[in-house]
Design an enzyme around this catalytic site. Structure first.
Site, PDB file in Angstrom:
ATOM      1  N   HIS A 353      28.733  15.837 -28.376  1.00  0.00           N
ATOM      2  CA  HIS A 353      29.081  17.186 -27.890  1.00  0.00           C
ATOM      3  C   HIS A 353      30.500  17.614 -28.212  1.00  0.00           C
ATOM      4  CE1 HIS A 353      25.507  17.739 -25.242  1.00  0.00           C
ATOM      5  NE2 HIS A 353      25.553  16.419 -25.196  1.00  0.00           N
ATOM      6  N   LYS A 541      34.971  30.027 -18.853  1.00  0.00           N
ATOM      7  CA  LYS A 541      34.764  28.693 -19.428  1.00  0.00           C
ATOM      8  C   LYS A 541      35.921  27.825 -18.962  1.00  0.00           C
ATOM      9  CE  LYS A 541      34.714  30.824 -23.532  1.00  0.00           C
ATOM     10  NZ  LYS A 541      33.446  30.310 -24.040  1.00  0.00           N
ATOM     11  N   ARG A 542      35.844  26.521 -19.209  1.00  0.00           N
ATOM     12  CA  ARG A 542      36.978  25.669 -18.877  1.00  0.00           C
ATOM     13  C   ARG A 542      38.217  26.134 -19.638  1.00  0.00           C
ATOM     14  NH1 ARG A 542      35.977  20.880 -15.814  1.00  0.00           N
ATOM     15  NH2 ARG A 542      38.169  20.422 -16.206  1.00  0.00           N
ATOM     16  N   LYS A 547      39.999  26.832 -26.719  1.00  0.00           N
ATOM     17  CA  LYS A 547      39.167  27.988 -26.361  1.00  0.00           C
ATOM     18  C   LYS A 547      39.970  29.288 -26.386  1.00  0.00           C
ATOM     19  CE  LYS A 547      36.049  25.165 -23.496  1.00  0.00           C
ATOM     20  NZ  LYS A 547      34.691  25.313 -24.076  1.00  0.00           N
ATOM     21  N   THR A 649      27.599  27.647 -24.741  1.00  0.00           N
ATOM     22  CA  THR A 649      26.324  28.083 -24.170  1.00  0.00           C
ATOM     23  C   THR A 649      26.519  29.356 -23.343  1.00  0.00           C
ATOM     24  OG1 THR A 649      26.722  26.417 -22.467  1.00  0.00           O
ATOM     25  CG2 THR A 649      25.062  25.890 -24.118  1.00  0.00           C
ATOM     26  N   LYS A 653      24.235  32.892 -22.787  1.00  0.00           N
ATOM     27  CA  LYS A 653      23.907  33.514 -21.494  1.00  0.00           C
ATOM     28  C   LYS A 653      24.303  34.977 -21.487  1.00  0.00           C
ATOM     29  CE  LYS A 653      24.629  29.050 -19.413  1.00  0.00           C
ATOM     30  NZ  LYS A 653      25.704  28.146 -18.969  1.00  0.00           N
TER      31      LYS A 653
HETATM   32  C1  26W Z   1      37.327  12.886 -21.533  1.00  0.00           C
HETATM   33  C2  26W Z   1      35.946  12.727 -21.076  1.00  0.00           C
HETATM   34  C3  26W Z   1      35.033  13.783 -21.571  1.00  0.00           C
HETATM   35  C4  26W Z   1      35.021  14.135 -22.895  1.00  0.00           C
HETATM   36  C5  26W Z   1      34.135  15.090 -23.347  1.00  0.00           C
HETATM   37  C6  26W Z   1      34.174  14.398 -20.687  1.00  0.00           C
HETATM   38  C7  26W Z   1      33.284  15.347 -21.133  1.00  0.00           C
HETATM   39  C8  26W Z   1      33.259  15.681 -22.466  1.00  0.00           C
HETATM   40  C9  26W Z   1      32.235  16.699 -22.938  1.00  0.00           C
HETATM   41  C10 26W Z   1      31.562  16.169 -24.175  1.00  0.00           C
HETATM   42  C11 26W Z   1      32.838  18.039 -23.185  1.00  0.00           C
HETATM   43  C12 26W Z   1      31.775  19.098 -23.246  1.00  0.00           C
HETATM   44  O1  26W Z   1      31.280  19.540 -22.226  1.00  0.00           O
HETATM   45  N1  26W Z   1      31.425  19.557 -24.460  1.00  0.00           N
HETATM   46  C13 26W Z   1      30.683  20.778 -24.589  1.00  0.00           C
HETATM   47  O2  26W Z   1      29.297  20.501 -24.672  1.00  0.00           O
HETATM   48  C14 26W Z   1      28.545  21.714 -24.669  1.00  0.00           C
HETATM   49  C15 26W Z   1      27.085  21.337 -24.612  1.00  0.00           C
HETATM   50  O3  26W Z   1      26.694  20.761 -25.802  1.00  0.00           O
HETATM   51  C16 26W Z   1      28.887  22.563 -25.870  1.00  0.00           C
HETATM   52  O4  26W Z   1      28.193  23.782 -25.784  1.00  0.00           O
HETATM   53  C17 26W Z   1      30.383  22.840 -25.913  1.00  0.00           C
HETATM   54  O5  26W Z   1      30.720  23.515 -27.101  1.00  0.00           O
HETATM   55  C18 26W Z   1      31.149  21.540 -25.815  1.00  0.00           C
HETATM   56  O6  26W Z   1      32.544  21.800 -25.703  1.00  0.00           O
END
Ligand code: 26W
Length: 804
Positions: A353, A541-542, A547, A649, A653
Site C-alpha cells: 500500500h 485525509k491524513r 498529500k 480512496t 467516494k
Molecule cells: C509506519 C507504519 C505504517 C506504514 C504504512 C502504517 C500504515 C501504513 C499504510 C500502508 C499507509 C496507508 O494507509 N496507505 C494507503 O493505503 C490506501 C489503501 O490502499 C491507499 O489508497 C493510499 O493511497 C495509501 O496511502
C-alpha cells in the site's frame, strides 16, 4: 419485518432490556434496543452462513487495521430494514440520525489501509464470498483530535467505555501465543529434528467476533478481533509476599498492553517492541485459528490447505504469518521444509500500500531474535535459501543480493519477506503497481514476474452512496431504476441524462440540500457561517507532506492576498474545508495544521474579504465526519505529489457523490481521469515520470521559483516573518523546508498550474448546468470504483474463490 412489528419489538425490548418506557427512554436506549433487534435478525443467518461455508475455500484477510466506523445504520441498510427502522423511530418520536449517532466510531485504523479493509468486508459479504477479517481489538482506537489554539492535541479514544453491542466474546476459542524463551533442537530417532521451546511468556488471545452483514442476501461473515489477556495466574509460584503480587499485576498489565492501543503513525516506521508483539500476536492467533478450522472442516491433510484457505496480508504488518505458518507446519505438524514451504507459498498473498521508503518496515534482527527466537531461525533459513537460489540460478543478480536479502544490515526487511513468501503481490492502482514493477521492486519482478498484479482499490457504494446520500441515491433510482445497487456498473446509465436539464437541475438541488445541511453542522460545531452558494472545496485525509495540504493553503493565501489588494475583486465565493489528523510525532504535519487554523481565523474574520473566502478546519476527522462531508463536496482535492499516493480512496467516494476532482496524475486519479475524460476532471501539475526524474537526476531548484514568482515570494515571506500582525504566525520550519531542503514535494513547482486549474474551476462553476452534467458524468463512472469490482477481481484472479 413491518414498521408496526418493529415498533412493538422496540417498546418491548425497551422494557425488558433497558427497564424503560418510551417516555423515559433516551437516544442511547433506542440505539441499544435497535442494535439488539438487528442482532436477533442476524444471529440465525450468521450460524447458517458459517455452517454452509465449512466445505468451501475461504479467504482470511489479515490486517492490523479495520476502520469500520459506525455500524448500526449500515447494518440496518444491509439487512433490509433501514427504511422501516427510520419510520418506527419517527413514530416513536425519535430522530433516526440522533439515535445512530449514539454509536462510538470503531476507529481501529489510521486511514486508507484500514478503511479499505472495512469496505472489503462489506463487499465480501454482499457478494457472498466466504471471507473473514482477522484483526486486533485495540482498547484504544486512533486518538481523538482536539484543536486548541490552533494546535492538535491528542486524547485517548476509549471506544469501549460503553458496551459495544456488535461483538461476541468467544472465550472457548482462545489460543495461546508464546514470546521469548529459548529454542532447543533435538535429533529424533528417525533422524529428523525436533524443536522445543522453553521458558516462553504466554499470552492468551481471546477472539471477539463482529457480524459482517451482506446486502439483503442473508449472508453474515465474521470480523474476528483478538484481545490479549494473561493466562491463569501461576499458582505454583504464589508466595505470600506482596511484591510478588504486584509483580503479577505488572505482568498482567504488560500482556494486556499488546492489544492496548493502535499505533497512530502511518508515515514513519518506528521499530518499537510493542508493535512487533502486536503483529506476531495477530498473526499467531489467526494462523492457529485457521488451521483449527481447516482440521475441523476437512478430513484431508494440511498438504491440501491451499485448496481451502488463502490468506491476504494487508501490507507487510502481518507478514510474520509466513514464518508462523512454516513453524506450525514443521514443528507441530512434522512437515519437512520443502513441503511446508510449498504449502505456505501457495496460501499467502501480499498487498503493498505504499512506496514511501520511510514507511517500510525493517526490524532490528536482535529484536526479532529475542522476542521470537524460533521465528527468527525460520526467517534466517528462508533468507539463506533465497540468497543461495539467486547466487546459483541468477548469477546476473549476484551484485544485488544485499539489496534483495531478507536479512541485511542487521535488519529484517519485511517487504522482502512478504514478496518471497507469497504467490501473489499486488499494488492498489495501476500506476502504483507499475512503479512497484519498474522501480521499487524491479529485481523481484525480474525474479517473480508472474506473482505481480494490480488490484485497483474500491469503496463500498452501499455505505458511500446509498447510506450517506439517500437523496442522491433516490434520484438515481428514479431515472435508471434500482439495479445499480446490485450492479454498480449500471450507474453508467446516468450518462443518458447529462443533457437532460430537468434532471441536472434536480442533481443540483440534491447537492444544495446537502450543502445546506453541512453548513448548519459546521455552524453548530465551529460557529463559522458559510455561504451555501460558495464552492465547497474539500480536502480530507491524513496530514502528510506528500498529500500537500500545504499547496491548498498556498492557494488560499494567494486568494486572500489578491482580495486584500483589491477587495472588490469579483470571485465566486469559496469555502475551503479540511479534516486531517497528524501523527503525534510528525512535527511538520502539525505545523501545517496550525497554519490552516491560523489562516482560517485570519481569513474568516477579515472584513475586507466580505465573506468571499471561508476556511474551516473540522477537528477529529473520522469515518462519521467523512459521511457528513462527502455528500456536500463540490470539489475533491486529490493533490499529492505524483508517484506518492498509492491509490487514494477518498477520491472515489467524492466522485461517487458528484464532486469534481482537482488532482494530480497520481494513484487512482489517473484511472478516474481515464473513465470520465479530461473534460470532467481538473488535472494539473507534474506527472510521476517528471517527479521521479527530478528525484533521480536533480534539476529542480525551489529557490528559483521563489525569486521569480512574486506571488510565491509574498506567501513564503508572510510565513517566515509572521506578517499577519501576530507574533505567533511564524512558520519558519515550513519556510526552511521549502527553501533550504529544496521543497521535497514540489509545492512551488506545482503552485502556478494549481492556481490556473482553480481558475478553470471557478469559470466552470458559473455555468450550473454544465457543472451538473460533469457531476453526473462522475457519478455515472463511479461504479467501477465500487469495492465489489475490486473484490470480484481478488476473488477470481488471486483467491480462486467461488461465491456461496
Ligand atoms: C509506519 C507504519 C505504517 C506504514 C504504512 C502504517 C500504515 C501504513 C499504510 C500502508 C499507509 C496507508 O494507509 N496507505 C494507503 O493505503 C490506501 C489503501 O490502499 C491507499 O489508497 C493510499 O493511497 C495509501 O496511502
Amino acid at each position: 419485518m413491518t414498521t408496526k412489528r418493529l415498533v412493538d419489538q422496540i417498546t418491548k425490548k425497551l422494557k425488558t432490556e433497558r427497564g424503560k418506557d418510551i417516555k423515559s427512554a433516551s437516544n442511547k436506549d433506542l440505539y441499544y434496543v435497535i442494535t439488539s433487534v438487528v442482532n436477533d435478525v442476524v444471529n440465525g443467518d450468521w450460524m447458517v452462513t458459517q455452517d454452509k461455508y465449512k466445505k468451501k475455500k475461504q479467504v482470511y484477510y489479515l490486517s492490523m487495521e479495520f476502520l469500520v466506523g459506525r455500524l448500526l445504520e449500515s447494518n440496518l441498510l444491509n439487512s433490509g430494514i433501514l427504511e422501516r427502522a427510520n419510520e418506527a423511530l419517527l413514530k416513536l418520536g425519535f430522530q433516526p440520525q440522533q439515535v445512530y449517532e449514539q454509536e462510538h466510531d470503531a476507529g481501529l485504523g489510521n486511514g486508507g489501509l484500514g478503511r479499505l479493509a472495512a469496505c472489503f468486508l462489506d463487499s465480501l459479504a454482499s457478494l457472498k464470498y466466504p471471507g473473514h477479517g482477522c484483526g486486533i481489538r485495540y482498547r484504544y482506537g486512533l486518538f481523538e483530535q482536539r484543536i486548541i489554539h490552533g494546535h492538535q492535541i491528542e486524547l485517548p479514544d476509549y471506544w469501549l467505555k460503553e458496551e459495544y453491542p456488535w461483538e461476541t466474546r468467544k472465550i472457548d476459542q482462545a489460543v495461546e501465543i508464546h514470546f521469548g524463551g529459548n529454542v532447543h533442537m533435538h535429533e529424533k530417532n528417525d533422524g529428523t529434528l525436533e524443536f522445543k521451546y522453553e521458558n516462553t511468556d504466554k499470552v492468551m488471545a481471546v477472539p471477539y467476533d463482529i457480524p459482517i452483514i451482506g446486502y439483503r442476501n442473508n449472508i453474515v461473515n465474521s470480523l474476528r478481533l483478538w484481545s490479549a489477556e494473561s493466562t491463569e495466574i501461576d499458582t505454583d509460584h504464589l508466595t505470600s509476599q506482596t511484591d510478588h503480587y504486584y509483580h503479577q499485576l505488572d505482568h498482567k498489565h504488560s500482556i494486556e498492553q499488546i492489544s492496548g492501543f493502535l499505533y497512530p503513525d502511518d508515515s514513519h516506521f518506528e521499530g518499537k517492541t510493542l508493535r512487533i508483539k502486536q503483529q506476531y500476536f495477530l498473526v499467531s492467533a489467526s494462523i492457529q485459528h485457521i488451521i483449527k478450522e481447516y482440521k475441523k472442516n476437512n478430513r484431508r491433510s494440511l498438504k491440501y490447505l491451499p485448496d481451502k484457505v488463502v490468506i491476504q496480508i494487508n501490507d507487510t504488518h502481518p507478514s510474520l504469518a509466513i514464518p508462523e505458518l512454516m513453524r506450525i507446519l514443521m514443528d507441530q505438524e512434522r512437515y519437512g521444509w520443502d513441503e511446508a514451504w510449498k504449502i505456505t507459498t501457495s496460501v499467502m498473498a501480499y498487498t503493498n500500500h505504499t512506496t514511501l521508503s520511510e514507511a517500510l518496515e525493517k526490524w532490528p534482527k536482535g529484536m526479532i531474535k529475542d522476542l521470537l527466537p524460533r521465528i527468527y531461525m525460520i526467517i534466517d533459513e528462508i533468507n539463506e535459501r533465497f540468497c543461495k537460489g539467486i547466487w546459483f540460478d541468477y548469477p546476473e543478480l549476484r551484485d544485488k543480493i544485499p539489496a534483495l536479502a531478507i536479512i541485511a544490515d542487521d535488519q529484517v526487511h519485511m517487504a522482502r519477506l512478504a514478496i518471497v513468501g507469497s504467490f501473489s503481490i499486488n499494488g492498489v492502482a495501476r500506476i502504483h503497481t507499475e512503479i512497484l514493477k519498474k522501480k521499487e521492486m524491479k529485481d523481484f519482478y525480474y525474479l517473480f514476474p508472474k506473482r505481480f498484479n494490480n488490484k485497483t482499490n474500491g469503496i463500498t457504494h452501499r455505505r458511500w452512496l446509498l447510506q450517506v446520500n439517500p437523496n442522491l441515491a433516490k434520484l438515481v433510482t428514479d431515472v435508471i431504476g434500482p439495479k445499480w445497487i446490485q450492479r454498480p456498473n449500471d450507474l453508467i446509465g446516468l450518462l443518458r441524462y447529462t443533457k437532460d436539464s430537468s434532471f441536472l437541475e434536480k442533481i443540483g438541488q440534491v447537492k444544495n440540500e446537502n450543502k445546506r445541511i453541512l453548513a448548519d453542522f459546521i455552524h453548530d460545531r465551529t460557529g463559522i457561517t458559510i455561504d451555501e452558494n460558495s464552492i465547497y472545496d474539500i480536502q480530507i485525509k491524513r496530514l502528510h507532506e506528500y498529500k500537500r495540504q500545504l499547496l491548498n493553503v498556498f492557494h488560499i493565501l494567494h486568494l486572500y492576498n489578491e482580495l486584500k489588494d483589491n477587495p472588490s475583486l469579483d470571485i465566486t465565493p469559496r469555502t475551503f474545508i479540511f479534516g486531517a489528523k497528524a501523527a503525534p510525532s510528525y512535527h511538520l504535519a502539525k505545523e501545517v495544521i496550525k497554519l490552516i487554523n491560523q489562516v482560517a481565523s485570519i481569513v474568516n474574520n477579515d472584513k475586507d474579504i466580505r465573506g468571499k473566502l471561508k476556511v474551516v478546519f473540522l477537528e477529529n476527522y473520522n469515518v462519521s465526519l467523512a459521511e457528513k462531508l462527502i455528500p456536500a463536496a463540490d470539489i475533491s482535492e486529490q493533490i499529492s505529489t505524483a508517484s506518492k499516493e498509492a491509490s487514494g480512496t477518498g477520491n472515489m467516494k467524492m466522485m461517487m457523490n458528484g464532486a469534481l476532482t482537482v488532482g494530480t496524475l497520481d494513484g487512482a486519479n489517473i484511472e478516474i481521469r481515464d473513465f470520465v475524460g479530461n473534460n470532467n476532471i481538473f488535472i494539473f501539475g507534474l506527472n510521476a515520470d517528471q517527479v521521479l526524474d527530478y528525484y533521480q537526476n536533480g534539476g529542480y531548484i525551489a529557490r528559483d521559483i521563489y525569486n521569480t514568482d512574486d506571488r510565491v515570494k509574498r506567501i513564503l515571506d508572510q510565513l517566515n516573518e509572521g506578517a499577519f500582525g501576530s507574533q505567533e504566525i511564524e512558520y519558519k520550519d515550513i519556510y526552511y523546508n521549502i527553501l533550504y531542503h529544496n521543497d521535497p514535494y514540489f509545492v512551488l513547482k506545482d503552485f502556478d498550474p494549481y492556481l490556473e486549474i482553480h481558475e478553470l474551476v471557478e469559470q466552470a462553476y458559473r455555468d450550473k448546468n454544465a457543472w451538473n452534467a460533469m457531476s453526473v458524468t462522475n457519478i455515472a463512472h463511479s461504479g467501477k470504483f465500487s469495492s465489489d469490482r475490486t473484490i470480484q477481481e481478488y476473488a477470481s484472479e488471486i483467491w480462486k474463490l467461488k461465491k456461496y
